[in-house]
Scaffold this active site. Structure first.
Site, PDB file in Angstrom:
ATOM      1  N   CYS A  70       0.820  -1.204   0.000  1.00 40.73           N
ATOM      2  CA  CYS A  70       0.000   0.000   0.000  1.00 40.73           C
ATOM      3  C   CYS A  70       0.857   1.259   0.000  1.00 40.73           C
ATOM      4  CB  CYS A  70      -0.912   0.044   1.226  1.00 40.73           C
ATOM      5  SG  CYS A  70      -1.855  -1.442   1.440  1.00 40.73           S
ATOM      6  N   CYS A  96       4.860   8.340   2.451  1.00 44.21           N
ATOM      7  CA  CYS A  96       5.026   9.685   1.911  1.00 44.21           C
ATOM      8  C   CYS A  96       5.327  10.674   3.038  1.00 44.21           C
ATOM      9  CB  CYS A  96       3.760  10.099   1.181  1.00 44.21           C
ATOM     10  SG  CYS A  96       2.329  10.159   2.255  1.00 44.21           S
ATOM     11  N   CYS A 139      -3.102   8.596   6.150  1.00 42.99           N
ATOM     12  CA  CYS A 139      -1.847   8.641   6.914  1.00 42.99           C
ATOM     13  C   CYS A 139      -2.124   8.849   8.399  1.00 42.99           C
ATOM     14  CB  CYS A 139      -0.957   9.779   6.407  1.00 42.99           C
ATOM     15  SG  CYS A 139      -0.448   9.582   4.700  1.00 42.99           S
TER      16      CYS A 139
END
Lengths: 165, 418
Positions: A70, A96, A139
């Site tokens: 993922c 990220c 996130c």
């Protein structure tokens, strides 16, 4: 498959200096940074509490969440004293900039708090603090999961120790 | 854009150099229009001579996206409904078709989105499309396999010349030969090849070819479609209107942009050898630097059959977007904006069989006419520093250092991620 997978972006660096843009780094930085809130960049560039605690230590709880497929894996660890207070917290994250920033914030917020109190930390708080854009909300969810997983791991260790004693 | 291109365009944008330079190129009744028309025709010749075509075979469009749409939908609509035979010089420029409507197209899984989406829209209309897989890791089309999926009713094969993500150069000469022998139209998206590697539409047996101006330092918003005249390839136009561009593309031409595109082609034709050498030099330097200075990197795409200005690497255990954030001092461009704006993993890398976690850690680097050695060195320094920094921060890297096999781990698949 997993929704998070579809949230990744194709990335491209073009190594060229267009005559109109010039070589001025500041101008390019400005263009590039558009889209990332300064809170995210600040935590990405100066992440707090990067590192690892001894996962075999009885006082350490480890949470490992996400999946490489993922594009996000977070490891968040806590070191808890005999009163249940979190003395120390460390993280490592593959993901990220927003994922790194979310983990960084999570470790800061859990430090000094009681293990039962940190379960009240919500992904929405982290998202709001970092001004995460909608496509990056997962996130902050992952960071919340990581806190829970670390606390659960510590509790399970404590239970096991009690049972053994 | 190349400043020399802009110089050629300016008179046609502000109209202060030649009289009537802002005229409509399609107006034949006044001298303003004549001047504009002359300029457009000169540009058409410049585009044609870069690919070995006749100027009459060049249709100006808004860019490669439109050209791809026009080729695929236009050919499918014409040959798929009219039962006209697909032309073939092998049979002397005439029939050879069976006379029945052709409803099958072949393309590859690594094409540009606009090709794939055009094909999907044809599927909705009832056409059959075969999406050919490419060879693992190199991304090359297997020509034998392509031959094996051709059918009696195949009307068109569309394979891009150079892949925009991995730089792999497809064997278009062989594909062209195969298509000609099987009397199937051959379309190629050459946006990434034009002006960078030599193209000859006749030697390569290309029937339709999409071209883009801004990829060769020309202005954005203009491109072209090569449409073979002998034997004549027929298309149904996308737009209804005044019948400009031989009826294939109605709409007033932006003549200043045409002039710019022509000038860019002219420069590319003159400087291709020089550009290629420079790009290859920088590309070799970049690749050598990455492979020497950073452990555990994987290069994606073919190592030889490639355009060196497009380099793609996977940096294991580092996530690509976080690395991109660290490269803020390098000019970061949306390049092919349609890809970088989408929030999907690279379907091109997936088609190559790249593992998901490596695909997440992939970056592509574009090197061009205006890239300098200093920029390559600067990029290498940044890459070395930040790949190392992000790996120190990566739990995957830590596990691998501890000797843990990542495939053995039961990853949490939390409810949020379904």
């Amino acid at each position: 498959m997993l929704a998070a997978t579809s949230l990744r972006r194709a990335t491209r660096v073009v190594l060229s200096r267009s005559p109109a843009a010039g070589a001025n780094g500041a101008a390019q930085q400005h263009v590039h940074r558009r889209g990332y809130h300064e809170n995210i960049i600040e935590h990405y560039e100066n992440p707090r509490n990067v590192g690892s605690l001894d996962k075999n230590d009885d006082d350490v709880g480890t949470g490992l969440v996400g999946a490489p497929a993922c594009g996000d894996v977070m490891k968040l660890q806590i070191k808890v004293d005999e009163n249940g207070n979190i003395q120390e917290s460390k993280f490592k994250t593959f993901g990220c900039g927003s994922a790194i920033a979310s983990s960084s914030v999570a470790t800061e917020w859990v430090k000094g708090k009681h293990v039962d109190d940190v379960l009240a930390i919500k992904n929405t708080d982290i998202a709001a603090h970092l001004k995460l854009p909608p496509v990056k909300l997962h996130c902050s969810m992952l960071a919340e999961d990581a806190i829970r997983a670390a606390v659960n791991d510590w509790k399970a260790k404590k239970e096991a120790k009690k049972a053994a004693a | 854009m190349d400043p020399r291109v802009l110089d050629k365009m300016m008179p046609y944008m502000v109209g202060n150099v030649t009289i009537g330079s802002y005229g409509n190129p399609h107006s034949r009744t006044h001298s303003y229009g004549w001047e504009a028309e002359t300029a457009v025709e000169a540009a058409r010749s410049q585009v044609a001579s870069l690919i070995g075509a006749s100027p009459k075979e060049i249709v100006f469009t808004s860019g490669a996206t439109e050209s791809n749409n026009l080729s695929i939908k236009g050919a499918a609509h014409f040959y798929g409904s009219s039962s006209a035979p697909v032309p073939s010089s092998a049979s002397g420029g005439g029939g050879g078709g069976t006379g029945k409507a052709r409803r099958h197209l072949i393309t590859t899984q690594t094409e540009h989105k606009c090709v794939l989406d055009s094909c999907r829209s044809l599927e909705q209309e009832g056409y059959d499309v075969t999406y050919l897989p490419v060879q693992a890791s190199t991304g090359m089309v297997d020509v034998e396999e392509l031959g094996s999926v051709m059918r009696d009713d195949t009307l068109l094969v569309s394979v891009m010349a150079v892949n925009n993500e991995i730089g792999t150069r497809q064997p278009i000469e062989e594909i062209g030969k195969l298509c000609r022998s099987r009397k199937v139209l051959f379309h190629t998206d050459a946006a990434q090849m034009l002006g960078k590697l030599p193209i000859d539409v006749n030697a390569m047996n290309i029937d339709l070819m999409s071209l883009s101006s801004h990829k060769i330092y020309g202005p954005k918003g203009i491109g072209a479609l090569f449409v073979r005249r002998r034997p004549r390839v027929r298309l149904e136009p996308l737009f209804s209107g005044g019948g400009q561009e031989r009826g294939l593309r109605s709409g007033t031409l932006p003549h200043a942009l045409c002039v710019g595109f022509g000038a860019a082609c002219e420069l590319a034709r003159r400087e291709m050898g020089y550009d290629e050498e420079w790009v290859r030099h920088l590309s070799d330097r970049l690749c050598a630097g990455i492979e020497e200075r950073i452990p555990m990197v994987i290069r994606n795409g073919h190592t030889e059959h490639r355009y060196p200005g497009c380099v793609n690497y996977s940096f294991a255990y580092v996530e690509g977007e976080s690395l991109l954030m660290a490269l803020k001092n390098v000019a970061v461009s949306s390049g092919s904006a349609c890809t970088s704006a989408s929030l999907e993993p690279s379907y091109v890398l997936r088609a190559l069989g790249v593992d998901d976690e490596l695909a997440h850690g992939s970056l592509r680097f574009g090197i061009g006419r205006f890239t300098s050695e200093e920029e390559v060195e600067f990029l290498l320094d940044l890459l070395e520093e930040h790949v190392s920094r992000l790996r120190e921060m990566s739990p995957l890297w830590e596990m691998v250092q501890e000797g843990i096999d990542l495939k053995s781990i039961q990853w949490s698949q939390d409810a949020h991620h379904h």
